[in-house]
Design a protein around this motif. Structure first.
Motif, PDB file in Angstrom:
ATOM      1  N   TRP A   1       0.056  -3.486 -14.607  1.00  0.00           N
ATOM      2  CA  TRP A   1       0.396  -4.916 -14.701  1.00  0.00           C
ATOM      3  C   TRP A   1       1.525  -5.277 -13.747  1.00  0.00           C
ATOM      4  O   TRP A   1       1.539  -6.352 -13.147  1.00  0.00           O
ATOM      5  CB  TRP A   1       0.762  -5.287 -16.141  1.00  0.00           C
ATOM      6  N   VAL A   2       2.495  -4.363 -13.616  1.00  0.00           N
ATOM      7  CA  VAL A   2       3.606  -4.625 -12.696  1.00  0.00           C
ATOM      8  C   VAL A   2       3.083  -4.759 -11.270  1.00  0.00           C
ATOM      9  O   VAL A   2       3.456  -5.676 -10.532  1.00  0.00           O
ATOM     10  CB  VAL A   2       4.668  -3.503 -12.785  1.00  0.00           C
ATOM     11  N   MET A   3       2.168  -3.853 -10.879  1.00  0.00           N
ATOM     12  CA  MET A   3       1.620  -3.908  -9.529  1.00  0.00           C
ATOM     13  C   MET A   3       0.837  -5.208  -9.327  1.00  0.00           C
ATOM     14  O   MET A   3       0.969  -5.875  -8.292  1.00  0.00           O
ATOM     15  CB  MET A   3       0.693  -2.717  -9.250  1.00  0.00           C
ATOM     16  N   LEU A   4       0.038  -5.559 -10.337  1.00  0.00           N
ATOM     17  CA  LEU A   4      -0.730  -6.803 -10.241  1.00  0.00           C
ATOM     18  C   LEU A   4       0.188  -7.999 -10.095  1.00  0.00           C
ATOM     19  O   LEU A   4      -0.027  -8.892  -9.273  1.00  0.00           O
ATOM     20  CB  LEU A   4      -1.586  -6.973 -11.502  1.00  0.00           C
ATOM     21  N   PHE A   5       1.275  -7.978 -10.892  1.00  0.00           N
ATOM     22  CA  PHE A   5       2.233  -9.073 -10.824  1.00  0.00           C
ATOM     23  C   PHE A   5       2.837  -9.165  -9.425  1.00  0.00           C
ATOM     24  O   PHE A   5       2.954 -10.258  -8.851  1.00  0.00           O
ATOM     25  CB  PHE A   5       3.342  -8.881 -11.870  1.00  0.00           C
ATOM     26  N   LEU A   6       3.217  -7.999  -8.879  1.00  0.00           N
ATOM     27  CA  LEU A   6       3.839  -7.990  -7.549  1.00  0.00           C
ATOM     28  C   LEU A   6       2.891  -8.557  -6.500  1.00  0.00           C
ATOM     29  O   LEU A   6       3.306  -9.353  -5.646  1.00  0.00           O
ATOM     30  CB  LEU A   6       4.242  -6.561  -7.167  1.00  0.00           C
TER      31      LEU A   6
ATOM     32  N   VAL B   1       0.835  -1.197   0.000  1.00  0.00           N
ATOM     33  CA  VAL B   1       0.000   0.000   0.000  1.00  0.00           C
ATOM     34  C   VAL B   1       0.872   1.250   0.000  1.00  0.00           C
ATOM     35  O   VAL B   1       0.643   2.208  -0.739  1.00  0.00           O
ATOM     36  CB  VAL B   1      -0.947   0.003   1.220  1.00  0.00           C
ATOM     37  N   ALA B   2       1.952   1.236   0.794  1.00  0.00           N
ATOM     38  CA  ALA B   2       2.852   2.387   0.863  1.00  0.00           C
ATOM     39  C   ALA B   2       3.499   2.634  -0.486  1.00  0.00           C
ATOM     40  O   ALA B   2       3.616   3.769  -0.944  1.00  0.00           O
ATOM     41  CB  ALA B   2       3.907   2.152   1.933  1.00  0.00           C
ATOM     42  N   MET B   3       3.891   1.534  -1.165  1.00  0.00           N
ATOM     43  CA  MET B   3       4.517   1.672  -2.482  1.00  0.00           C
ATOM     44  C   MET B   3       3.589   2.339  -3.464  1.00  0.00           C
ATOM     45  O   MET B   3       3.974   3.232  -4.200  1.00  0.00           O
ATOM     46  CB  MET B   3       4.882   0.289  -3.027  1.00  0.00           C
ATOM     47  N   ILE B   4       2.329   1.919  -3.452  1.00  0.00           N
ATOM     48  CA  ILE B   4       1.376   2.476  -4.406  1.00  0.00           C
ATOM     49  C   ILE B   4       1.124   3.949  -4.104  1.00  0.00           C
ATOM     50  O   ILE B   4       1.130   4.785  -4.986  1.00  0.00           O
ATOM     51  CB  ILE B   4       0.041   1.690  -4.366  1.00  0.00           C
ATOM     52  N   SER B   5       0.959   4.266  -2.815  1.00  0.00           N
ATOM     53  CA  SER B   5       0.540   5.626  -2.509  1.00  0.00           C
ATOM     54  C   SER B   5       1.671   6.640  -2.600  1.00  0.00           C
ATOM     55  O   SER B   5       1.424   7.828  -2.647  1.00  0.00           O
ATOM     56  CB  SER B   5      -0.105   5.690  -1.124  1.00  0.00           C
ATOM     57  N   THR B   6       2.924   6.176  -2.671  1.00  0.00           N
ATOM     58  CA  THR B   6       3.998   7.176  -2.788  1.00  0.00           C
ATOM     59  C   THR B   6       4.426   7.386  -4.231  1.00  0.00           C
ATOM     60  O   THR B   6       5.353   8.127  -4.485  1.00  0.00           O
ATOM     61  CB  THR B   6       5.246   6.771  -1.978  1.00  0.00           C
ATOM     62  N   THR B   7       3.746   6.760  -5.171  1.00  0.00           N
ATOM     63  CA  THR B   7       4.160   6.961  -6.563  1.00  0.00           C
ATOM     64  C   THR B   7       3.421   8.106  -7.231  1.00  0.00           C
ATOM     65  O   THR B   7       3.597   8.353  -8.397  1.00  0.00           O
ATOM     66  CB  THR B   7       3.962   5.687  -7.407  1.00  0.00           C
ATOM     67  N   SER B   8       2.574   8.825  -6.485  1.00  0.00           N
ATOM     68  CA  SER B   8       1.895   9.972  -7.090  1.00  0.00           C
ATOM     69  C   SER B   8       2.907  11.100  -7.309  1.00  0.00           C
ATOM     70  O   SER B   8       3.899  11.172  -6.607  1.00  0.00           O
ATOM     71  CB  SER B   8       0.755  10.432  -6.194  1.00  0.00           C
ATOM     72  N   PRO B   9       2.662  11.976  -8.308  1.00  0.00           N
ATOM     73  CA  PRO B   9       3.676  12.976  -8.651  1.00  0.00           C
ATOM     74  C   PRO B   9       3.934  13.962  -7.522  1.00  0.00           C
ATOM     75  O   PRO B   9       3.022  14.395  -6.849  1.00  0.00           O
ATOM     76  CB  PRO B   9       3.060  13.690  -9.856  1.00  0.00           C
ATOM     77  N   VAL B  10       5.201  14.258  -7.321  1.00  0.00           N
ATOM     78  CA  VAL B  10       5.551  15.233  -6.297  1.00  0.00           C
ATOM     79  C   VAL B  10       6.180  16.474  -6.908  1.00  0.00           C
ATOM     80  O   VAL B  10       6.201  17.532  -6.321  1.00  0.00           O
ATOM     81  CB  VAL B  10       6.530  14.656  -5.258  1.00  0.00           C
ATOM     82  N   PHE B  11       6.686  16.332  -8.129  1.00  0.00           N
ATOM     83  CA  PHE B  11       7.375  17.464  -8.736  1.00  0.00           C
ATOM     84  C   PHE B  11       6.381  18.439  -9.343  1.00  0.00           C
ATOM     85  O   PHE B  11       5.332  18.055  -9.826  1.00  0.00           O
ATOM     86  CB  PHE B  11       8.321  16.987  -9.835  1.00  0.00           C
ATOM     87  N   GLY B  12       6.786  19.679  -9.355  1.00  0.00           N
ATOM     88  CA  GLY B  12       6.047  20.697 -10.109  1.00  0.00           C
ATOM     89  C   GLY B  12       4.599  20.807  -9.712  1.00  0.00           C
ATOM     90  O   GLY B  12       3.757  21.119 -10.535  1.00  0.00           O
ATOM     91  N   SER B  13       4.285  20.564  -8.456  1.00  0.00           N
ATOM     92  CA  SER B  13       2.886  20.625  -8.086  1.00  0.00           C
ATOM     93  C   SER B  13       2.433  22.057  -7.804  1.00  0.00           C
ATOM     94  O   SER B  13       1.291  22.292  -7.484  1.00  0.00           O
ATOM     95  CB  SER B  13       2.607  19.739  -6.880  1.00  0.00           C
ATOM     96  N   GLY B  14       3.361  23.001  -7.947  1.00  0.00           N
ATOM     97  CA  GLY B  14       2.944  24.399  -7.897  1.00  0.00           C
ATOM     98  C   GLY B  14       3.007  24.997  -6.511  1.00  0.00           C
ATOM     99  O   GLY B  14       3.657  26.000  -6.299  1.00  0.00           O
ATOM    100  N   GLY B  15       2.369  24.355  -5.566  1.00  0.00           N
ATOM    101  CA  GLY B  15       2.426  24.890  -4.216  1.00  0.00           C
ATOM    102  C   GLY B  15       1.288  25.832  -3.919  1.00  0.00           C
ATOM    103  O   GLY B  15       0.475  25.570  -3.047  1.00  0.00           O
ATOM    104  N   GLU B  16       1.166  26.906  -4.700  1.00  0.00           N
ATOM    105  CA  GLU B  16       0.119  27.879  -4.407  1.00  0.00           C
ATOM    106  C   GLU B  16      -1.257  27.268  -4.668  1.00  0.00           C
ATOM    107  O   GLU B  16      -1.379  26.176  -5.166  1.00  0.00           O
ATOM    108  CB  GLU B  16       0.264  29.127  -5.284  1.00  0.00           C
ATOM    109  N   ASN B  17      -2.267  28.067  -4.340  1.00  0.00           N
ATOM    110  CA  ASN B  17      -3.628  27.599  -4.571  1.00  0.00           C
ATOM    111  C   ASN B  17      -4.019  27.810  -6.015  1.00  0.00           C
ATOM    112  O   ASN B  17      -4.702  28.770  -6.344  1.00  0.00           O
ATOM    113  CB  ASN B  17      -4.587  28.378  -3.670  1.00  0.00           C
ATOM    114  N   LEU B  18      -3.603  26.924  -6.872  1.00  0.00           N
ATOM    115  CA  LEU B  18      -3.890  27.121  -8.286  1.00  0.00           C
ATOM    116  C   LEU B  18      -5.092  26.283  -8.694  1.00  0.00           C
ATOM    117  O   LEU B  18      -5.324  25.212  -8.146  1.00  0.00           O
ATOM    118  CB  LEU B  18      -2.679  26.696  -9.122  1.00  0.00           C
TER     119      LEU B  18
END
Ligand code: HEC
Length: 243
Positions: free
Chosen positions: A219-224, A13-30
């Motif tokens: 598919w990789v996640m399913l395989f794992l 579960v931790a592996m799946i939930s940490t793969t969301s994008p972290v770069f360039g998320s802007g920061g401000e309330n866009l």
């Protein structure tokens, strides 16, 4: 459930939930650009806007025309006819003719290559940027996201001309919002779609293999998960005699 299997499940579960994008998320309330990176038609439309309105100044030199043809499902001849300058070849990268020295002299700044701009700025920022051009008191262009930007509002004919509405905060004049002072060729909704298409294209440029990566990833996640179950069953089997 045993302790071990709990740990295995939790780490998955931790592996799946940490793969969301972290770069360039802007920061401000866009505002959310709300793009769909799987929408090939939007990427195609964005590519057309890009070539017609941005490509004179901005290169996208990590991208080759033949890759574009393949990914967008467009004929190579059509790509060369509609999306490329004269006398380029299908294997060339999307470069521009303007030399950095000249553009700096003309515009005050060299327009950056936009290949990975979606990664450094984030889609929401780009969406806001293209909607934030306004005409200031001097009659020149300015931008809320990039104050005193040296880029003119190249889409003003489509969007129309926005002007600022001022208010005072702590005795300082601040721009409260922008108002469409004279309408353009597109309605505000149409313009928003144009900008969204452009951002979808820039997002594609930033990671051309995203659709493939996401598809393979499932598919990789399913395989794992499956492999974990099999390995666990095997472990139970092996340890049966030991216990
Ligand atoms: C007339 C030349 C010109 C055209 C055409 C042009 N730009 Fe620009 N652009 C610039 C310049 C110059 C800058 C640098 C602005 C600055 O930093 O002050 C810039 C900056 C940008 C930036 C900000 C980069 C950053 O992170 O600082 C983005 C995004 C951008 N342009 C997107 C576009 C898009 C999308 C189009 C087409 C719709 C476009 N530009 C068309 C000249 C141009």
């Amino acid at each position: 459930m045993s302790k071990q299997s709990l740990i295995i499940i939790l780490s998955l579960v931790a592996m799946i939930s940490t793969t969301s994008p972290v770069f360039g998320s802007g920061g401000e309330n866009l505002e959310n650009a709300n793009i769909n990176f799987r929408d090939t038609a939007a990427v195609q439309r964005g590519a057309k806007w890009f070539v017609n309105y941005c490509f004179s100044c901005h290169s996208a030199s990590y991208m080759r025309y033949n890759r574009l043809a393949e990914d967008l499902g467009i004929d190579k001849d059509v790509v060369l006819r509609d999306l490329a300058f004269a006398d380029v070849r299908i294997g060339d990268t999307m470069d521009i003719a303007m030399r950095p020295k000249d553009s700096e002299a003309w515009l005050g700044k060299t327009p950056p290559d936009l290949s990975v701009i979606s990664r450094s700025r984030g889609n929401d920022w780009l969406f806001a940027y293209m909607k934030s051009f306004y005409q200031d008191e001097s009659g020149g262009w300015n931008n809320l996201m990039l104050p005193n930007a040296s880029m003119p509002h190249v889409l003003w004919q489509l969007q129309g001309i926005q002007q600022p509405v001022w208010s005072t905060h702590d005795e300082r004049a601040v721009i409260e919002h922008l108002e469409l002072a004279s309408p353009g060729l597109q309605s505000p909704q149409e313009y928003e779609q144009t900008v969204r298409d452009l951002v979808t294209f820039l997002d594609y440029l930033g990671e051309p293999s995203k659709v493939k990566r996401k598809n393979v990833g499932i598919w990789v996640m399913l395989f794992l998960v499956l492999f974990t179950l099999v390995a666990y069953a095997l472990k139970v089997e092996y340890w049966r005699d030991v216990h």
